[in-house]
Design a protein around this motif. Structure first.
Motif, PDB file in Angstrom:
ATOM      1  N   VAL A  89      21.441 -20.603  29.991  1.00 18.05           N
ATOM      2  CA  VAL A  89      20.452 -21.563  30.467  1.00 18.05           C
ATOM      3  C   VAL A  89      21.131 -22.923  30.532  1.00 18.05           C
ATOM      4  CG1 VAL A  89      18.274 -22.733  29.978  1.00 18.05           C
ATOM      5  CG2 VAL A  89      18.495 -20.268  29.596  1.00 18.05           C
ATOM      6  N   ILE A  90      21.145 -23.495  31.742  1.00 14.91           N
ATOM      7  CA  ILE A  90      21.772 -24.784  31.968  1.00 14.91           C
ATOM      8  C   ILE A  90      20.685 -25.855  32.018  1.00 14.91           C
ATOM      9  CG2 ILE A  90      23.282 -26.146  33.469  1.00 14.91           C
ATOM     10  CD1 ILE A  90      24.634 -23.684  32.284  1.00 14.91           C
ATOM     11  N   SER A  91      20.841 -26.867  31.185  1.00 11.74           N
ATOM     12  CA  SER A  91      19.881 -27.969  31.134  1.00 11.74           C
ATOM     13  C   SER A  91      20.466 -29.183  31.830  1.00 11.74           C
ATOM     14  CB  SER A  91      19.562 -28.304  29.678  1.00 11.74           C
ATOM     15  OG  SER A  91      18.832 -29.512  29.581  1.00 11.74           O
ATOM     16  N   PHE A  92      19.642 -29.825  32.670  1.00 18.98           N
ATOM     17  CA  PHE A  92      20.030 -31.101  33.276  1.00 18.98           C
ATOM     18  C   PHE A  92      18.801 -31.991  33.321  1.00 18.98           C
ATOM     19  CE2 PHE A  92      21.089 -33.990  36.876  1.00 18.98           C
ATOM     20  CZ  PHE A  92      22.168 -34.617  36.271  1.00 18.98           C
ATOM     21  N   VAL A  93      18.657 -32.803  32.278  1.00 20.94           N
ATOM     22  CA  VAL A  93      17.460 -33.623  32.091  1.00 20.94           C
ATOM     23  C   VAL A  93      17.246 -34.578  33.255  1.00 20.94           C
ATOM     24  CG1 VAL A  93      16.507 -35.475  30.657  1.00 20.94           C
ATOM     25  CG2 VAL A  93      17.455 -33.425  29.594  1.00 20.94           C
ATOM     26  N   ASN A  94      18.345 -35.041  33.878  1.00 18.35           N
ATOM     27  CA  ASN A  94      18.228 -36.017  34.959  1.00 18.35           C
ATOM     28  C   ASN A  94      17.469 -35.486  36.171  1.00 18.35           C
ATOM     29  OD1 ASN A  94      19.170 -38.724  36.043  1.00 18.35           O
ATOM     30  ND2 ASN A  94      20.504 -38.455  34.271  1.00 18.35           N
ATOM     31  N   ASN A  95      17.272 -34.186  36.253  1.00 22.20           N
ATOM     32  CA  ASN A  95      16.460 -33.647  37.351  1.00 22.20           C
ATOM     33  C   ASN A  95      14.986 -34.031  37.236  1.00 22.20           C
ATOM     34  OD1 ASN A  95      18.328 -32.521  39.038  1.00 22.20           O
ATOM     35  ND2 ASN A  95      18.082 -30.425  38.294  1.00 22.20           N
ATOM     36  N   VAL A  96      14.622 -34.727  36.167  1.00 25.91           N
ATOM     37  CA  VAL A  96      13.266 -35.266  36.067  1.00 25.91           C
ATOM     38  C   VAL A  96      13.012 -36.287  37.177  1.00 25.91           C
ATOM     39  CG1 VAL A  96      13.752 -37.220  34.531  1.00 25.91           C
ATOM     40  CG2 VAL A  96      11.541 -36.039  34.383  1.00 25.91           C
ATOM     41  N   GLN A 133      19.522 -26.713  44.700  1.00 25.52           N
ATOM     42  CA  GLN A 133      18.476 -27.513  45.337  1.00 25.52           C
ATOM     43  C   GLN A 133      17.128 -27.342  44.643  1.00 25.52           C
ATOM     44  OE1 GLN A 133      18.177 -27.004  49.565  1.00 25.52           O
ATOM     45  NE2 GLN A 133      16.282 -28.180  49.742  1.00 25.52           N
ATOM     46  N   ASP A 134      16.848 -26.128  44.190  1.00 21.94           N
ATOM     47  CA  ASP A 134      15.568 -25.845  43.550  1.00 21.94           C
ATOM     48  C   ASP A 134      15.653 -25.868  42.026  1.00 21.94           C
ATOM     49  OD1 ASP A 134      14.286 -25.530  45.999  1.00 21.94           O
ATOM     50  OD2 ASP A 134      14.863 -23.424  46.137  1.00 21.94           O
ATOM     51  N   TRP A 135      16.765 -26.321  41.489  1.00 21.48           N
ATOM     52  CA  TRP A 135      16.888 -26.377  40.033  1.00 21.48           C
ATOM     53  C   TRP A 135      15.925 -27.400  39.446  1.00 21.48           C
ATOM     54  CZ3 TRP A 135      22.210 -25.968  37.201  1.00 21.48           C
ATOM     55  CH2 TRP A 135      22.676 -24.650  37.288  1.00 21.48           C
ATOM     56  N   THR A 136      15.447 -27.090  38.251  1.00 17.19           N
ATOM     57  CA  THR A 136      14.604 -28.014  37.513  1.00 17.19           C
ATOM     58  C   THR A 136      15.421 -28.617  36.376  1.00 17.19           C
ATOM     59  OG1 THR A 136      13.784 -26.268  36.034  1.00 17.19           O
ATOM     60  CG2 THR A 136      12.600 -26.603  38.111  1.00 17.19           C
ATOM     61  N   THR A 137      14.772 -29.008  35.295  1.00 19.49           N
ATOM     62  CA  THR A 137      15.521 -29.552  34.155  1.00 19.49           C
ATOM     63  C   THR A 137      16.094 -28.461  33.264  1.00 19.49           C
ATOM     64  OG1 THR A 137      13.485 -29.794  32.868  1.00 19.49           O
ATOM     65  CG2 THR A 137      14.213 -31.707  34.137  1.00 19.49           C
ATOM     66  N   VAL A 138      15.612 -27.203  33.397  1.00 21.16           N
ATOM     67  CA  VAL A 138      16.212 -26.046  32.713  1.00 21.16           C
ATOM     68  C   VAL A 138      16.307 -24.894  33.707  1.00 21.16           C
ATOM     69  CG1 VAL A 138      15.625 -26.585  30.324  1.00 21.16           C
ATOM     70  CG2 VAL A 138      13.933 -25.475  31.756  1.00 21.16           C
ATOM     71  N   PRO A 185      25.318 -31.797  33.211  1.00 19.85           N
ATOM     72  CA  PRO A 185      24.672 -30.516  32.902  1.00 19.85           C
ATOM     73  C   PRO A 185      25.273 -29.909  31.648  1.00 19.85           C
ATOM     74  CG  PRO A 185      26.113 -30.311  34.805  1.00 19.85           C
ATOM     75  CD  PRO A 185      26.096 -31.759  34.448  1.00 19.85           C
ATOM     76  N   ARG A 186      24.430 -29.293  30.832  1.00 16.30           N
ATOM     77  CA  ARG A 186      24.865 -28.765  29.545  1.00 16.30           C
ATOM     78  C   ARG A 186      24.224 -27.408  29.307  1.00 16.30           C
ATOM     79  NH1 ARG A 186      23.570 -32.863  25.501  1.00 16.30           N
ATOM     80  NH2 ARG A 186      24.071 -31.246  24.003  1.00 16.30           N
ATOM     81  N   ILE A 187      24.785 -26.666  28.370  1.00 14.83           N
ATOM     82  CA  ILE A 187      24.194 -25.393  27.977  1.00 14.83           C
ATOM     83  C   ILE A 187      23.067 -25.679  26.992  1.00 14.83           C
ATOM     84  CG2 ILE A 187      24.600 -23.152  26.895  1.00 14.83           C
ATOM     85  CD1 ILE A 187      27.514 -23.401  27.834  1.00 14.83           C
ATOM     86  N   ALA A 188      21.884 -25.151  27.284  1.00 20.54           N
ATOM     87  CA  ALA A 188      20.717 -25.375  26.438  1.00 20.54           C
ATOM     88  C   ALA A 188      20.899 -24.691  25.086  1.00 20.54           C
ATOM     89  CB  ALA A 188      19.464 -24.856  27.136  1.00 20.54           C
ATOM     90  N   VAL A 189      20.021 -25.021  24.165  1.00 23.06           N
ATOM     91  CA  VAL A 189      20.081 -24.418  22.827  1.00 23.06           C
ATOM     92  C   VAL A 189      19.597 -22.968  22.888  1.00 23.06           C
ATOM     93  CG1 VAL A 189      19.131 -24.470  20.497  1.00 23.06           C
ATOM     94  CG2 VAL A 189      19.765 -26.610  21.640  1.00 23.06           C
TER      95      VAL A 189
END
Length: 461
Positions: A89-96, A133-138, A185-189
């Motif tokens: 699971v890749i997290s990218f908070v900036n997609n907010v 393109q359709d990625w969210t924050t997770v 982008p980072r690997i989620a917990v």
């Protein structure tokens, strides 16, 4: 008669609370963690406790003209869990910032961006064709090959995204100053009681991250100074001789030193004059990395001697900002006080940097604070509060997203304790009540409000 009835109601309420307290409700996934021996009822880690970890090596470029942040990263991801992982699971908070993001509050047009553009993704040398393109924050990525228990996977990404023109917790502060938080982008917990952390970020929540190691190179044009989480490893490669001397002096001095003045910045006497400079930072066993840059902020620095180390303390701000002119001294006092009094644990990191912005927000080894130039007590309370977060969550690693009351409760209590030392008990309690109590104590919209109000009014009556 009314008084007897009132005290009877208080007694019944108190007795009911005590009865229920004898057998606290425990969620199913927490009970399962106790049974699996990863957690214990004492609060200490269980015999079979584990955490996953990443070692991040990143090269990031910020272009102030295009306002695009681009980067590539290599993550050595340790799967310390007993489970095989068939997805990441890749997290990218900036997609907010994306138009389609789920947000808790309304935003301005300048807040909106197109979000992350993932140029490439590889896991253990296997290429993944991903349309972000359709990625969210997770975002889930189904793996072509599982990551075995106790194995180390290599994850490589190249990406870019536009900076938000409206600064909140991150983005453009002014036309030459940028705060880059949640910048990669980072690997989620993946943990022992919830599995993958799949909670979307809504702009108001805070965070939950693994303890990772970071080696980060940040490339910016000349005349931009960069401040970041961790130690600056190569000051001699990016700073001109006189400024380098001041910076090095600050690392061993109790004196507040103007490392870069407004005149220095205006006359281009601060950074080396090659077209682009690369600033290198290192931070170990920390939950996140962030950085800021500016071509006109002034830079103050000093340091504070603790029992086992000397901590570098810095501030970056718009020249003439009266409260920020005091910030380095306040930071020094705060770090020393927390280390010796409450919590009485030595400040666990090598640096602390405050940047003038808009967020009043904490990050590992950095804070992004708004200015309160006409009320130094309020301004100082803010920096005390944000530095208190050093311990909770950044030292403790709590899940802020699910349990925000823990880290905010801690920091709020500590701001009062240190405030009584700084300002006297009467003044500190007055400020605390005005800022932390009076706006909430009679708030009718929360479910806990009526019961809490009843008890308060009963005591007062």
């Amino acid at each position: 008669m009314k008084l007897k009835v009132l005290f009877s109601l208080v007694y019944v309420l108190t007795f009911s609370m005590l009865v229920h307290a004898q057998e606290l409700y425990t969620p199913r996934h927490i009970k399962q963690a106790y049974q699996n021996e990863t957690r214990s009822l004492t609060g200490a880690p269980g015999a079979k406790y584990w955490q996953n970890k990443g070692r991040y090596d990143m090269q990031i470029t910020v272009d102030p003209v295009t306002k695009v942040v681009s980067g590539k990263e290599r993550i050595l991801y340790e799967n310390n869990s007993p489970n095989r992982l068939n997805e990441l699971v890749i997290s990218f908070v900036n997609n907010v910032h994306k138009p389609t993001a789920a947000r808790a509050l309304g935003v301005s047009a300048d807040f909106i961006t197109s979000g992350l553009k993932l140029r490439s993704l590889k896991v253990n040398d296997k290429i993944y064709e991903i349309d972000s393109q359709d990625w969210t924050t997770v975002n889930r990525v189904k793996l072509k090959e599982d990551i075995s228990s106790l194995a180390v996977a290599t994850v490589e990404m190249e990406w870019e995204y536009p900076l938000s023109l409206a600064s909140d917790r991150e983005g453009q502060i002014d036309s030459g100053t940028y705060y880059c938080a949640y910048a990669y982008p980072r690997i989620a917990v993946y943990d022992d009681y919830n599995g993958w952390d799949m909670l979307e970020h809504n702009g108001r929540q805070e965070f939950y991250h693994d303890f990772n190691d970071y080696q980060v190179d940040i490339c910016v044009p000349k005349n931009y100074v960069v401040w970041g989480t961790g130690k600056l490893l190569n000051p001699e490669e990016v700073l001109q001789t006189e400024v380098l001397g001041r910076f090095n002096k600050s690392l061993i001095s109790d004196e507040v030193i103007p490392v870069a003045t407004l005149h220095d910045m205006q006359e281009h006497k601060v950074t080396k004059q090659q077209e682009w400079n690369t600033w290198s930072f290192n931070a170990g066993h920390i939950t996140d990395f962030c950085f800021a840059l500016s071509n006109h902020y002034v830079w103050d620095a000093s340091s504070v001697q603790l029992a086992t180390k000397r901590v570098s303390v810095q501030a970056a701000y718009l020249s003439g900002t009266k409260d920020f002119e005091q910030y380095v001294g306040w930071e020094r006092y705060c770090i020393d006080w927390f280390s010796k009094n409450w919590p009485g644990v030595e400040y666990p990191f090598p640096t602390m940097t405050a940047v003038q912005g808009f967020a009043d927000m904490e990050y590992p080894m950095m804070v992004n604070d708004s200015s309160v130039p006409d009320n130094f007590m309020d301004a100082r309370q803010t920096v005390d509060h944000e530095i208190a977060h050093t311990y909770f969550p950044f030292y403790m690693g709590t899940n802020e997203t699910r349990y925000a009351f823990m880290d905010e409760g801690w920091a709020t209590a500590f701001e009062l304790l240190i405030g009584m030392d700084e300002n006297g008990e009467e003044a500190a309690k007055k400020l605390f009540k005005e800022f932390r109590v009076e706006g909430w104590i009679k708030e009718p919209s929360t479910e806990t409000g009526p019961t809490f109000n009843f008890i308060v009014f009963a005591i007062e009556w």
